[in-house]
Write an enzyme that holds these catalytic residues in place. Structure first.
Site, PDB file in Angstrom:
ATOM      1  CB  CYS A  79      17.453   1.170   0.875  1.00  0.00           C
ATOM      2  SG  CYS A  79      16.680   1.896  -0.917  1.00  0.00           S
ATOM      3  CG  HIS A 135      20.238  -1.984  -1.879  1.00  0.00           C
ATOM      4  ND1 HIS A 135      19.449  -2.877  -2.613  1.00  0.00           N
ATOM      5  CD2 HIS A 135      19.665  -0.712  -1.925  1.00  0.00           C
ATOM      6  CE1 HIS A 135      18.389  -2.166  -2.879  1.00  0.00           C
ATOM      7  NE2 HIS A 135      18.543  -0.873  -2.558  1.00  0.00           N
TER       8      HIS A 135
HETATM    9  N1  LIG Z   1      11.426  -1.359  -1.060  1.00  0.00           N
HETATM   10  C1  LIG Z   1      12.650  -0.870  -0.111  1.00  0.00           C
HETATM   11  O1  LIG Z   1      13.800  -1.299  -0.050  1.00  0.00           O
HETATM   12  C2  LIG Z   1      12.433   0.458   0.114  1.00  0.00           C
HETATM   13  C3  LIG Z   1      13.450   0.939   0.923  1.00  0.00           C
HETATM   14  C4  LIG Z   1      13.407   2.249   1.490  1.00  0.00           C
HETATM   15  C5  LIG Z   1      12.263   3.004   1.082  1.00  0.00           C
HETATM   16  N2  LIG Z   1      11.159   2.346   0.525  1.00  0.00           N
HETATM   17  C6  LIG Z   1      10.043   3.198   0.207  1.00  0.00           C
HETATM   18  O2  LIG Z   1       9.104   2.566   1.038  1.00  0.00           O
HETATM   19  C7  LIG Z   1       7.741   2.834   0.375  1.00  0.00           C
HETATM   20  C8  LIG Z   1       6.952   1.376   0.128  1.00  0.00           C
HETATM   21  O3  LIG Z   1       7.851   0.702  -0.592  1.00  0.00           O
HETATM   22  P1  LIG Z   1       7.691  -0.920  -1.003  1.00  0.00           P
HETATM   23  O4  LIG Z   1       8.947  -1.248  -1.799  1.00  0.00           O
HETATM   24  O5  LIG Z   1       7.106  -1.588   0.292  1.00  0.00           O
HETATM   25  O6  LIG Z   1       6.658  -0.590  -2.162  1.00  0.00           O
HETATM   26  P2  LIG Z   1       5.340  -1.968  -2.478  1.00  0.00           P
HETATM   27  O7  LIG Z   1       5.913  -3.333  -2.411  1.00  0.00           O
HETATM   28  O8  LIG Z   1       5.119  -1.610  -3.956  1.00  0.00           O
HETATM   29  O9  LIG Z   1       4.092  -1.488  -1.524  1.00  0.00           O
HETATM   30  C9  LIG Z   1       3.563  -0.177  -1.379  1.00  0.00           C
HETATM   31  C10 LIG Z   1       2.449  -0.430  -0.197  1.00  0.00           C
HETATM   32  O10 LIG Z   1       1.849   1.203  -0.438  1.00  0.00           O
HETATM   33  C11 LIG Z   1       0.488   0.796  -0.451  1.00  0.00           C
HETATM   34  N3  LIG Z   1      -0.364   1.877  -1.108  1.00  0.00           N
HETATM   35  C12 LIG Z   1      -0.105   2.404  -2.624  1.00  0.00           C
HETATM   36  N4  LIG Z   1      -0.953   3.322  -2.697  1.00  0.00           N
HETATM   37  C13 LIG Z   1      -1.592   3.676  -1.573  1.00  0.00           C
HETATM   38  C14 LIG Z   1      -2.687   4.539  -1.187  1.00  0.00           C
HETATM   39  N5  LIG Z   1      -3.019   5.400  -2.204  1.00  0.00           N
HETATM   40  N6  LIG Z   1      -3.212   4.556  -0.013  1.00  0.00           N
HETATM   41  C15 LIG Z   1      -2.821   3.570   0.833  1.00  0.00           C
HETATM   42  N7  LIG Z   1      -1.782   2.623   0.619  1.00  0.00           N
HETATM   43  C16 LIG Z   1      -1.187   2.455  -0.571  1.00  0.00           C
HETATM   44  C17 LIG Z   1       0.240  -0.605  -1.179  1.00  0.00           C
HETATM   45  O11 LIG Z   1      -1.221  -0.923  -0.720  1.00  0.00           O
HETATM   46  P3  LIG Z   1      -1.776  -1.959  -2.128  1.00  0.00           P
HETATM   47  O12 LIG Z   1      -1.538  -3.355  -1.931  1.00  0.00           O
HETATM   48  O13 LIG Z   1      -3.382  -1.686  -1.170  1.00  0.00           O
HETATM   49  O14 LIG Z   1      -1.712  -1.229  -3.240  1.00  0.00           O
HETATM   50  C18 LIG Z   1       1.388  -1.511  -0.629  1.00  0.00           C
HETATM   51  O15 LIG Z   1       1.193  -1.513   0.764  1.00  0.00           O
HETATM   52  C19 LIG Z   1       7.996   3.428  -1.081  1.00  0.00           C
HETATM   53  O16 LIG Z   1       7.854   4.922  -0.494  1.00  0.00           O
HETATM   54  C20 LIG Z   1       9.427   3.403  -1.055  1.00  0.00           C
HETATM   55  O17 LIG Z   1      10.083   4.307  -1.815  1.00  0.00           O
HETATM   56  C21 LIG Z   1      11.362   1.364   0.013  1.00  0.00           C
END
Ligand SMILES: NC(=O)c1ccc[n+]([C@@H]2O[C@H](COP(=O)([O-])OP(=O)(O)OC[C@H]3O[C@@H](n4cnc5c(N)ncnc54)[C@H](OP(=O)(O)O)[C@@H]3O)[C@@H](O)[C@H]2O)c1
Length: 342
Positions: free
Chosen positions: A128, A241
């Site tokens: 990001c 950010h």
């Molecule tokens: N947040 C950002 O700004 C951002 C920016 C760039 C990249 N990312 C990347 O995007 C990804 C998600 O980030 P986020 O911020 O959205 O995280 P988050 O809010 O913690 O959400 C995580 C998601 O992943 C799912 N999940 C976790 N374990 C799983 C499994 N074993 N099987 C299937 N689904 C699973 C969760 O489902 P449940 O609800 O069922 O647990 C939830 O839907 C990460 O890899 C992060 O590094 C995030």
């Protein structure tokens, strides 16, 4: 042509934005399937007048899908992206699992759309902070030839996911009530604090996030020799950010020309009138497709240098929006054959 699209991690911070942006940008979908962990299976997610029942993500989930956008975890992406690719479903991955894999293109559509054509079933979405920083740096690179840069990030809590956003809000509520603050998502209290620690530390003293900014910038810009030194800091901002950048260029720089090239770049909005208190701020660039670029000035330390400030919604340009733009590229260039029409 329309596509069967899946979102893996649909209940998360990025997943929720993906549902919104796919609809808002009218991505041609014949079906949208929302996937998450077994914990969420059976939950209902609604967007405007539509609703979906969340399903558990399994290898079989991809049998009928054409495009799957992954925003769960690196571990899950490593396991399931190849399963999707094997089933003729192109995986667009938001995690860091494949970004530096030489067989996987790392794509920012405003910069290197042609890289997507080299996909082997997986296309990676950048970190990001890198994506947001490049919306300011890339137009300047095209004009003046980037040599090296220093950056300090001011990263919103939403970059660490939905639970991290709740933690900041909970800490603020607890503070106003004089209660003890609970710390679980970050290494320290984030309310009224700054934490110069994003992701894990490496032996060289930099964090993994700081390494990502260097390595991913090199790959996206096609500049394996690019030098950069960054310090990544978590700040108590909910969303978007910001990055302070000092960059050195090959050619002599000109501030007016720099403002012009940023102003016409499709990923950026120039907000650069300090006399009128106009500069990009995270609050103004939340839920905005373009990243704000301003405070452009001649760098006082470099000979051919510029200093600048970029603010951008990392849930959008740093994740969901960039992924949807990649999906649009996949559709435009026919990089996947929809199963329904195969
Ligand atoms: N947040 C950002 O700004 C951002 C920016 C760039 C990249 N990312 C990347 O995007 C990804 C998600 O980030 P986020 O911020 O959205 O995280 P988050 O809010 O913690 O959400 C995580 C998601 O992943 C799912 N999940 C976790 N374990 C799983 C499994 N074993 N099987 C299937 N689904 C699973 C969760 O489902 P449940 O609800 O069922 O647990 C939830 O839907 C990460 O890899 C992060 O590094 C995030």
């Amino acid at each position: 042509m329309s596509y069967r699209v899946g979102i893996v991690g649909a209940t998360g911070a990025v997943g929720q934005e993906l549902i919104d942006l796919l609809h808002r940008r009218h991505f041609p979908m014949s079906e949208l399937v929302l996937l998450a962990s077994a914990r969420s299976a059976g939950k209902t997610i609604t967007w405007q007048d539509k609703s979906w029942t969340v399903q558990e993500a399994t290898p079989e989930s991809f049998e009928t899908l054409d495009i799957a956008i992954f925003s769960a975890s690196g571990t899950l992406s490593k396991e399931l992206c190849p399963e999707a690719a094997k089933r003729g479903c192109i995986a667009i991955d938001n995690s860091s699992a494949f970004r530096m894999d030489p067989k996987v293109p790392l794509v920012v559509p405003e910069i290197n759309p042609e890289a997507a054509r080299e996909h082997n079933g997986i296309i990676a979405n950048p970190n990001c902070s890198t994506a947001v920083a490049l919306m300011g740096l890339y137009p300047l690179h095209r004009e003046f030839g980037l040599k090296r840069f220093f950056a300090a990030t001011y990263q919103a809590v939403s970059g660490a996911g939905a639970a991290a956003m709740t933690e900041l809000e909970d800490q603020l509520h607890a503070w106003t009530k004089g209660e003890e603050l609970t710390v679980s998502e970050f290494p320290h209290q984030i309310a009224f604090n700054l934490i110069p620690h994003v992701d894990v530390f490496y032996d060289d003293g930099y964090t993994k996030e700081e390494h990502k900014m260097l390595n991913e910038s090199r790959k996206i810009l096609g500049m394996p020799e690019l030098k950069a030194s960054t310090t990544c800091v978590r700040v108590p901002v909910l969303r978007a950010h910001s990055i302070a950048i000092n960059a050195e260029f090959e050619k002599p720089v000109d501030v007016k020309r720099a403002q012009e090239v940023v102003g016409v770049f499709e990923g950026a909005e120039l907000v650069d009138n300090p006399a009128e208190k106009q500069y990009p701020m995270p609050i103004d660039f939340s839920c905005k497709e373009k990243c704000g670029v301003g405070r452009i000035r001649r760098d006082a330390a470099f000979d051919n240098g510029l200093a600048l400030w970029v603010s951008g919604d990392q849930l959008w340009k740093g994740a969901a929006l960039n992924a949807v733009q990649i999906a649009e590229l996949v559709a435009k260039e026919n990089l996947v054959t929809p199963k329904a029409s195969a």
